[in-house]
Design a protein around this motif. Sequence first.
Motif, PDB file in Angstrom:
ATOM      1  N   SER A  49      35.943  77.857  40.687  1.00  0.00           N
ATOM      2  CA  SER A  49      36.490  76.567  40.434  1.00  0.00           C
ATOM      3  C   SER A  49      35.910  75.609  41.343  1.00  0.00           C
ATOM      4  N   GLN A  50      36.471  75.019  41.653  1.00  0.00           N
ATOM      5  CA  GLN A  50      35.175  74.798  41.146  1.00  0.00           C
ATOM      6  C   GLN A  50      34.489  73.658  41.878  1.00  0.00           C
ATOM      7  N   ASP A  97      56.030  94.606  36.773  1.00  0.00           N
ATOM      8  CA  ASP A  97      56.085  93.637  35.685  1.00  0.00           C
ATOM      9  C   ASP A  97      56.305  92.207  36.169  1.00  0.00           C
ATOM     10  N   ARG A  98      56.654  92.046  37.453  1.00  0.00           N
ATOM     11  CA  ARG A  98      56.891  90.697  37.985  1.00  0.00           C
ATOM     12  C   ARG A  98      55.640  90.115  38.644  1.00  0.00           C
ATOM     13  N   ALA A  99      54.556  90.874  38.672  1.00  0.00           N
ATOM     14  CA  ALA A  99      53.339  90.414  39.336  1.00  0.00           C
ATOM     15  C   ALA A  99      52.653  89.305  38.542  1.00  0.00           C
ATOM     16  N   ASP A 100      51.971  88.416  39.274  1.00  0.00           N
ATOM     17  CA  ASP A 100      51.100  87.429  38.625  1.00  0.00           C
ATOM     18  C   ASP A 100      49.772  88.057  38.227  1.00  0.00           C
ATOM     19  N   SER A 101      49.344  89.041  39.012  1.00  0.00           N
ATOM     20  CA  SER A 101      48.089  89.721  38.710  1.00  0.00           C
ATOM     21  C   SER A 101      48.144  91.136  39.256  1.00  0.00           C
ATOM     22  N   ILE A 146      44.235  81.194  33.074  1.00  0.00           N
ATOM     23  CA  ILE A 146      43.896  80.842  34.450  1.00  0.00           C
ATOM     24  C   ILE A 146      42.499  81.322  34.841  1.00  0.00           C
ATOM     25  N   ILE A 147      42.059  82.466  34.340  1.00  0.00           N
ATOM     26  CA  ILE A 147      40.726  82.951  34.699  1.00  0.00           C
ATOM     27  C   ILE A 147      39.660  82.007  34.148  1.00  0.00           C
ATOM     28  N   LYS A 148      39.841  81.578  32.920  1.00  0.00           N
ATOM     29  CA  LYS A 148      38.887  80.625  32.342  1.00  0.00           C
ATOM     30  C   LYS A 148      38.893  79.314  33.118  1.00  0.00           C
ATOM     31  N   ALA A 149      40.085  78.840  33.488  1.00  0.00           N
ATOM     32  CA  ALA A 149      40.173  77.578  34.223  1.00  0.00           C
ATOM     33  C   ALA A 149      39.474  77.659  35.574  1.00  0.00           C
ATOM     34  N   CYS A 150      39.528  78.826  36.202  1.00  0.00           N
ATOM     35  CA  CYS A 150      38.917  78.991  37.526  1.00  0.00           C
ATOM     36  C   CYS A 150      37.413  79.239  37.461  1.00  0.00           C
ATOM     37  N   LYS A 207      34.342  83.735  31.520  1.00  0.00           N
ATOM     38  CA  LYS A 207      35.535  83.891  32.354  1.00  0.00           C
ATOM     39  C   LYS A 207      35.249  84.659  33.640  1.00  0.00           C
ATOM     40  N   TYR A 208      34.139  85.380  33.668  1.00  0.00           N
ATOM     41  CA  TYR A 208      33.897  86.291  34.778  1.00  0.00           C
ATOM     42  C   TYR A 208      32.999  85.666  35.826  1.00  0.00           C
TER      43      TYR A 208
END
Length: 418
Positions: free
Chosen positions: A97-98, A220-224, A249-253, A277-278
Amino acid sequence: MGSMRKNWFHSLPNEALHAEFLQDVSKLLLKEAVFAGTQRKNPVVRFHDPDHLYDLLNLTPTEKPATHTELLKAICDTINFSVKTGHPYFINQLFSSQRDGLGCAPKLVMFASEDAHYSVHKMAALLGLGEQNVCSVQTDKTGRMDSLYLESQVQRIIATGAVPFMVVATAGTTVLGAFDPLPAIADVCTKYNLWFHVDAAWGGGLLFSRTHHHKLIGLDRADSVVWNPHKLLAAPQQCSMLLVRHPNIIKACHACNATYLFQKDKFYDVSIDFGDKYLQCGRRADVFKFWFMWKAKGSIGFEEHVNALMDCASYITTSLRQRPSFKLVLEPEFINVCFWYIPQSLQGLQEQPDFNEKLHKIAPRMKELMMRKGSMMISYQPLQSLPNFFRFVVQNSGVTHQDVDYFLDELDRLGADL
């Protein structure tokens, strides 16, 4: 595999079960991918819309294992519908991101257990955050992050004017195999609006076991979440995945929207073009190995594999307690079984001031002896103030109780005269 013979799920080659299948795979790859896939008379790609292709390839994992015939069909279909990048008429993208950065950001601080993987510190350095901005959180005697201490450190950092932004919890630490208390850590992250990342690279495979998946409550509560099937599930390296709760979010970053590679006016749904995205552009489809294993073993096969590994860890733990020259570092929570070998020359001397210094030298010497002899290999390491100890970690579900007995007998032989 479809016949469900005894021990069919073992991650150990069996000539009677696998030789013919592997020969058939090799013939298929040579015939369809290497030779037919590069002939001018054949198409560069047999295109289908993504939704149609999903149905054609039957991508959904199943509970039960596929037959060899079904697996060969899956390989053949994958080759058939793949772009033939070695075809002489393939003149497309190379396959071999940038803006503001951190300059305008406040001082950012992240938190990880003192037993977290070293890659947390390495990435903080590579990303420009600085290793000094990774706050190490104390662990309890079992190696689990202390969530109360975590919250006190978050409050301390806020008081300095810096900005806490992320907590890295670990589900299966590298050395002790500890599982951080995910629900309690998630509560801290929610309270202070922190990104909750879980390193489940080692322990994530427990999700397949109905007996042991409770260790991952709170995941299950993790963001990643990062998960490496090439570890616990014994997939071929490299096979890692990053799972993110927030879809875009990955694409945005990462996305740079290079129009010479990622055109937006293609005739199919471009949302499945994941390359932008990568961090890297060209990459292997590493997930194929995992998908194919899942298809071959089914969810039940992975469950049997994981349960067999946990049983092996339980067996060696019981065996260690029964042998006077071995001492557990702690009661294992996972597959990691950590122990000292105490030779006869050191037994009964635990109260001597130089005992730990002498014990520290035993594991490296035994590692040298076993490698020179070629009889076995097992890792060792120190941890914080503890002297070197051995770490028995098994990923191969073909390891038997008899194999464990051999390991321990051989350690006794190697250490007898030390």
